[in-house]
Scaffold this active site. Structure first.
Site, PDB file in Angstrom:
ATOM      1  N   PRO A   1       0.811  -1.223   0.000  1.00  0.00           N
ATOM      2  CA  PRO A   1       0.000   0.000   0.000  1.00  0.00           C
ATOM      3  C   PRO A   1       0.845   1.275   0.000  1.00  0.00           C
ATOM      4  O   PRO A   1       0.448   2.292  -0.589  1.00  0.00           O
ATOM      5  CB  PRO A   1      -0.822  -0.126   1.285  1.00  0.00           C
ATOM      6  N   TYR A   2       2.004   1.226   0.646  1.00  0.00           N
ATOM      7  CA  TYR A   2       2.899   2.377   0.664  1.00  0.00           C
ATOM      8  C   TYR A   2       3.402   2.681  -0.744  1.00  0.00           C
ATOM      9  O   TYR A   2       3.399   3.845  -1.180  1.00  0.00           O
ATOM     10  CB  TYR A   2       4.069   2.086   1.595  1.00  0.00           C
TER      11      TYR A   2
END
Length: 215
Positions: A131-132
């Site tokens: 997700p980062y």
């Protein structure tokens, strides 16, 4: 003398950058922090601190950019939060910071990103990192499409070590990491060199002096 707003100034890279700019006669750092109790740290350094949350609206962020010449976005939701905060801080917070800078009439914007953000095949889901990478990918993409005079710096894995003053931008995959102190120095040097406007700089530790490597 340029006033530089450091968004995420209380973070590890942010604090290092604050100290570097505070020691540089060409700059006045201004810390953007999200908690009032963080102000004392910067008062000790004689650095102005302004309090705002990246979950505030664009108008609220723009109001904190009065008198600012350049913005550095070094904020992050941190490893202890979930994908929801990664979305609201690392992506939407970054985009709101861009919109606020444009609203405030600021042109210069430096983004702290991550190595391989632009290559989906290199995104790893180890330790929940995917997700980062997604957030950074789209934040970088939106920045590139903006009217801001941007530079995107993409370091490898960040380490708490003394800086060497040297990096590798030509073949960053030769190493996987880089001291946070050198990341802060790269950002300082990027602010010094207008030729870095519109550039993306991937790097890890290396043997080339930072000024030469980013020039």
């Amino acid at each position: 003398m340029k006033n530089v707003l450091i968004i995420g100034a209380h973070g590890q890279v942010g604090q290092l950058l604050t100290d570097k700019l505070n020691a540089d006669a060409g700059y006045t750092p201004v810390a953007l922090i999200r908690k009032e109790e963080q102000r004392a740290l910067f008062e000790q350094k004689r650095v102005e601190a302004r309090v705002a949350s990246l979950e505030d609206g664009v108008d609220a962020l723009a109001a904190q950019m009065n008198g600012i010449d350049a913005v550095v976005f070094s904020a992050g939701s941190g490893g202890s939060t979930g994908p929801d905060k990664t979305l609201t801080i690392d992506l939407d917070g970054a985009v709101k910071a861009m919109e606020a800078a444009e609203q405030a009439g600021i042109k210069r914007f430096v983004m702290l990103s991550a190595l391989h953000t632009d290559d989906r095949n290199r995104w790893t889901d180890a330790e929940g990192m995917k997700p980062y990478y997604v957030a950074k990918y789209y934040a970088d993409r939106i920045l590139k499409g903006s009217k801001l005079e941007y530079t995107i710096v993409r370091p490898g894995a960040l380490k708490n070590e003394d800086g060497t003053g040297k990096i590798n931008t030509a073949e960053p995959d030769k190493q996987q990491d880089v001291p946070r102190a050198d990341v802060a120095e790269v950002i300082r040097e990027v602010l010094n060199q207008d030729r870095t406007i519109g550039q993306i700089i991937p790097f890890t530790r290396g043997e080339t002096p930072i000024r030469e490597a980013v020039g």
